[in-house]
Design an enzyme around this catalytic site. Sequence first.
Site, PDB file in Angstrom:
ATOM      1  N   ASP A 128       0.841  -1.204   0.000  1.00 42.92           N
ATOM      2  CA  ASP A 128       0.000   0.000   0.000  1.00 42.92           C
ATOM      3  C   ASP A 128       0.877   1.255   0.000  1.00 42.92           C
ATOM      4  OD1 ASP A 128      -2.762  -1.383   0.690  1.00 42.92           O
ATOM      5  OD2 ASP A 128      -1.284  -2.155   2.094  1.00 42.92           O
ATOM      6  N   ARG A 161       2.317   1.719  -3.409  1.00 46.97           N
ATOM      7  CA  ARG A 161       1.286   2.278  -4.299  1.00 46.97           C
ATOM      8  C   ARG A 161       1.136   3.770  -4.061  1.00 46.97           C
ATOM      9  NH1 ARG A 161      -2.746  -2.728  -2.878  1.00 46.97           N
ATOM     10  NH2 ARG A 161      -2.294  -4.057  -4.688  1.00 46.97           N
ATOM     11  N   HIS A 172      -4.198  -3.634   6.826  1.00 42.83           N
ATOM     12  CA  HIS A 172      -4.073  -3.787   5.368  1.00 42.83           C
ATOM     13  C   HIS A 172      -5.469  -4.110   4.858  1.00 42.83           C
ATOM     14  CE1 HIS A 172      -2.723  -4.844   1.408  1.00 42.83           C
ATOM     15  NE2 HIS A 172      -3.067  -6.112   1.553  1.00 42.83           N
TER      16      HIS A 172
END
Length: 316
Positions: free
Chosen positions: A151, A154, A178
Amino acid sequence: MVNDNRKVVLVGTGMVGMSYAYSLLNQNVCDELVLIDLNKQRAEGEAMDLNHGLAFSAANMKIYAGEYEDCSDADIVVICAGVAQKPGETRLALLKRNAKVFRSIIEPVTASGFDGIFLVATNPVDIMTKITYMLSGFNPRKVLGSGTALDTARLRYLLGEYLKIDPKNVHAYVIGEHGDSEFVPWSQAQVATKSILELCEENPSIDKNKLEEIEKEVEEAAYKIIEAKNATYYGIGMALTRITKAILGDENSILTVSAMLKGEYEQTDVFSGVPCIINKNGVRKVMTLSLTQEESERLCSSCQVLRDCYDELGSY
């Protein structure tokens, strides 16, 4: 580290596991890679396929399908086994389906005499990491999950794209579960040593609302990928490789893994994605960011989601 031979055992040769194995091979991360799967024939086939590419790689790895006894002298056991996430299914909805898988894995691994690091990727990863800790009886610092490492990657990619800056020079984190309650503590986001919030104030061309859109895009990324191609695997495979390199290389690198909080952020007895210093011993230290009151409350809420979910599981 157990010895000078960098040995990794991978449990689960699905798309995530094999994306990880392929990444390990191409980056020459370890010396020995053991593949374990309930479907032994599949593990053997995957090992053959990887071995046939050794001639094109800088690596000189020993790759083979093995058994749980092979974990005895491993440095890291990486768990990617579990049922796949269905389109539209939340990570937390996977819990009861995947919890049953783990007892059949953790018990024979620990019975082998394994004394290395557990690295968990199976979703919902924060809960599965805690289950691994509970079943293994290991020091919690030797049990970690991939957490919000992907994450965070990203987020940095999207911020770099928007700001036209190399993502490697973007320092921002996604923390918490998550899953759906994860968030970005924007007060701690920086480009080099410059606060991104300050950049927004100084530069009218940088829209602060865009940051909220980027955070939402990060949160929904997995769902969009699953909708498009049924599963995510390349990104998490590379994230696992990065964590593995930090452990085997004794790097003391800071990565957002799922680690047990023992008073940090005023949270206890919960595994959550937070920045941690990672080295050969696993989680050397949980880094505590200077969160705002609102950010602290969001992290508290995210951790409570994880506690409630774990409590609902009951015995496993």
